[in-house]
Enzyme design. Structure first.
Site, PDB file in Angstrom:
ATOM      1  N   ASN A   9      30.929  42.653  33.758  1.00  0.00           N
ATOM      2  CA  ASN A   9      31.767  43.479  34.633  1.00  0.00           C
ATOM      3  C   ASN A   9      33.003  42.651  34.962  1.00  0.00           C
ATOM      4  OD1 ASN A   9      32.942  44.965  36.668  1.00  0.00           O
ATOM      5  ND2 ASN A   9      31.275  44.654  38.155  1.00  0.00           N
ATOM      6  N   TRP A  10      34.095  42.977  34.281  1.00  0.00           N
ATOM      7  CA  TRP A  10      35.323  42.183  34.466  1.00  0.00           C
ATOM      8  C   TRP A  10      35.981  42.449  35.814  1.00  0.00           C
ATOM      9  CZ3 TRP A  10      38.408  42.718  29.174  1.00  0.00           C
ATOM     10  CH2 TRP A  10      37.711  42.031  28.180  1.00  0.00           C
ATOM     11  N   LYS A  11      35.586  43.527  36.492  1.00  0.00           N
ATOM     12  CA  LYS A  11      36.227  43.918  37.765  1.00  0.00           C
ATOM     13  C   LYS A  11      37.740  44.049  37.554  1.00  0.00           C
ATOM     14  CE  LYS A  11      32.350  41.935  40.162  1.00  0.00           C
ATOM     15  NZ  LYS A  11      31.795  41.295  41.352  1.00  0.00           N
ATOM     16  N   HIS A  98      28.660  50.520  42.089  1.00  0.00           N
ATOM     17  CA  HIS A  98      28.765  49.084  42.372  1.00  0.00           C
ATOM     18  C   HIS A  98      29.002  48.891  43.871  1.00  0.00           C
ATOM     19  CE1 HIS A  98      30.202  44.985  42.480  1.00  0.00           C
ATOM     20  NE2 HIS A  98      29.595  44.821  41.328  1.00  0.00           N
ATOM     21  N   GLU A 100      30.901  47.043  45.459  1.00  0.00           N
ATOM     22  CA  GLU A 100      32.324  46.991  45.861  1.00  0.00           C
ATOM     23  C   GLU A 100      32.907  48.391  45.985  1.00  0.00           C
ATOM     24  OE1 GLU A 100      33.492  44.274  42.777  1.00  0.00           O
ATOM     25  OE2 GLU A 100      32.281  42.715  43.733  1.00  0.00           O
ATOM     26  N   GLU A 170      21.512  44.689  42.383  1.00  0.00           N
ATOM     27  CA  GLU A 170      22.455  43.632  42.753  1.00  0.00           C
ATOM     28  C   GLU A 170      22.436  43.441  44.264  1.00  0.00           C
ATOM     29  OE1 GLU A 170      25.746  43.153  39.604  1.00  0.00           O
ATOM     30  OE2 GLU A 170      26.356  44.781  40.903  1.00  0.00           O
ATOM     31  N   GLY A 176      29.138  37.348  43.648  1.00  0.00           N
ATOM     32  CA  GLY A 176      30.347  36.529  43.761  1.00  0.00           C
ATOM     33  C   GLY A 176      30.250  35.416  44.786  1.00  0.00           C
ATOM     34  N   SER A 216      25.716  36.510  40.862  1.00  0.00           N
ATOM     35  CA  SER A 216      25.822  35.076  40.576  1.00  0.00           C
ATOM     36  C   SER A 216      24.915  34.613  39.437  1.00  0.00           C
ATOM     37  CB  SER A 216      25.570  34.247  41.849  1.00  0.00           C
ATOM     38  OG  SER A 216      26.549  34.557  42.831  1.00  0.00           O
ATOM     39  N   GLY A 237      29.264  39.321  36.589  1.00  0.00           N
ATOM     40  CA  GLY A 237      30.646  39.399  37.045  1.00  0.00           C
ATOM     41  C   GLY A 237      31.422  38.169  36.611  1.00  0.00           C
ATOM     42  N   GLY A 238      31.538  37.193  37.515  1.00  0.00           N
ATOM     43  CA  GLY A 238      32.363  36.000  37.277  1.00  0.00           C
ATOM     44  C   GLY A 238      32.142  35.358  35.917  1.00  0.00           C
TER      45      GLY A 238
HETATM   46  P1  PGA Z   1      28.902  38.073  40.016  1.00  0.00           P
HETATM   47  O1  PGA Z   1      29.125  39.655  40.067  1.00  0.00           O
HETATM   48  O2  PGA Z   1      28.162  37.783  38.742  1.00  0.00           O
HETATM   49  O3  PGA Z   1      30.304  37.498  40.016  1.00  0.00           O
HETATM   50  O4  PGA Z   1      28.124  37.694  41.225  1.00  0.00           O
HETATM   51  C1  PGA Z   1      28.117  40.534  39.649  1.00  0.00           C
HETATM   52  C2  PGA Z   1      28.584  41.955  39.830  1.00  0.00           C
HETATM   53  O5  PGA Z   1      29.285  42.239  40.809  1.00  0.00           O
HETATM   54  O6  PGA Z   1      28.275  42.834  39.001  1.00  0.00           O
END
Ligand code: PGA
Length: 254
Positions: A9-11, A98, A100, A170, A176, A216, A237-238
């Site tokens: 997930n590049w966001k 998600h 967010e 999640e 993050g 994470s 994500g990251g």
């Molecule tokens: P993260 O994000 O791996 O940076 O914690 C995961 C996500 O939000 O899907």
């Protein structure tokens, strides 16, 4: 056996050229290094989708997805993107719900149920995200929160539609933050989710549902997490912004 998936997930990261460069690296590494049955998905910003689908044709182990879709078919929704549009460029998946989106854009379970319906209508596979906040865990209502997200978000589907979904657990406190759920904490929730699915749709659909862990996840902790009986991969994500880290995570299933 259910599908093992590692999804990135590049966001809201990477301009057009940066995205193409990263994805090209991922395609080459996936072709050279992925030897198992796992599937790798990259969920990019909308601007990259069409080009990534074209580049991704070089690998049968890779698919492309979006990170959101609007709940309406089409119409006067300035700035929004529909499920049909996403499918029309060849993307196959869409992240829905998600945390967010829930937190910053006010997306509710009821709204998400509509997004899930329209995604499925246009042959997109939803990667449906659920998970509790830190306050909810500390208040010990995390099982209730997850049950409600399942019930109101996706349990309206009939069994044949439900069987197409991918679910991602999640915990919001792990996204993050560098804090990962322990493998035991994650497994406890994953088996809970699978049991809820079994109670609603029967054991065989529950056993066939891919449930990803996200929060994470990195090349160091992925093997331990994915080694749990009910964790079928990750939503990353990251670490998905670095080709080496992302493909190392996917290699856990080789
Ligand atoms: P993260 O994000 O791996 O940076 O914690 C995961 C996500 O939000 O899907």
């Amino acid at each position: 056996m259910r599908k093992k998936i590692v999804a990135g997930n590049w966001k809201m990261n990477l301009d057009y050229e940066e995205g193409l460069t990263l994805f090209s690296e991922v395609v080459n590494m996936v072709n050279d290094e992925i030897t198992g049955q796992q599937h790798v998905i990259v969920c990019s910003p909308f601007i990259h989708l069409h080009s990534l689908v074209t580049l991704g044709k070089a690998s049968t182990k890779l698919s492309v997805g979006a990170q959101n879709a609007h709940q309406a078919e089409s119409g006067a929704y300035t700035g929004e993107i529909s499920a049909k549009m996403i499918r029309s460029v060849g993307a196959e998946y869409v992240i829905l719900g998600h945390s967010e989106r829930r937190q910053y854009f006010g997306e509710t379970n009821e709204l998400l149920a509509k997004k899930v319906d329209i995604a499925l209508k246009h042959a997109l596979v939803p990667i449906f995200c659920i998970g509790e906040t830190l306050q909810e865990r500390e208040a010990e209502i995390h099982f209730d929160v997850i049950k409600r997200q399942l019930t109101a978000g996706i349990f309206h589907l009939d069994a044949s539609e439900f069987a197409k979904l991918v679910i991602a657990y999640e915990p919001v406190w792990a996204i993050g933050t560098g804090v990962t759920a322990s493998s035991a904490q994650a497994q406890e929730i994953h088996i809970f989710i699978r049991n809820e699915i079994a109670a609603k749709y029967g054991q065989s659909i529950a056993d066939g549902t891919t449930i990803l862990y996200g929060g994470s996840c990195n090349p160091k902790n992925a093997a331990e997490l994915f080694g749990q009986a009910d964790i079928d991969g990750g939503l990353i994500g990251g670490a998905s912004l670095k080709s080496r880290d992302f493909v190392d995570i996917a290699r856990v299933f080789n």
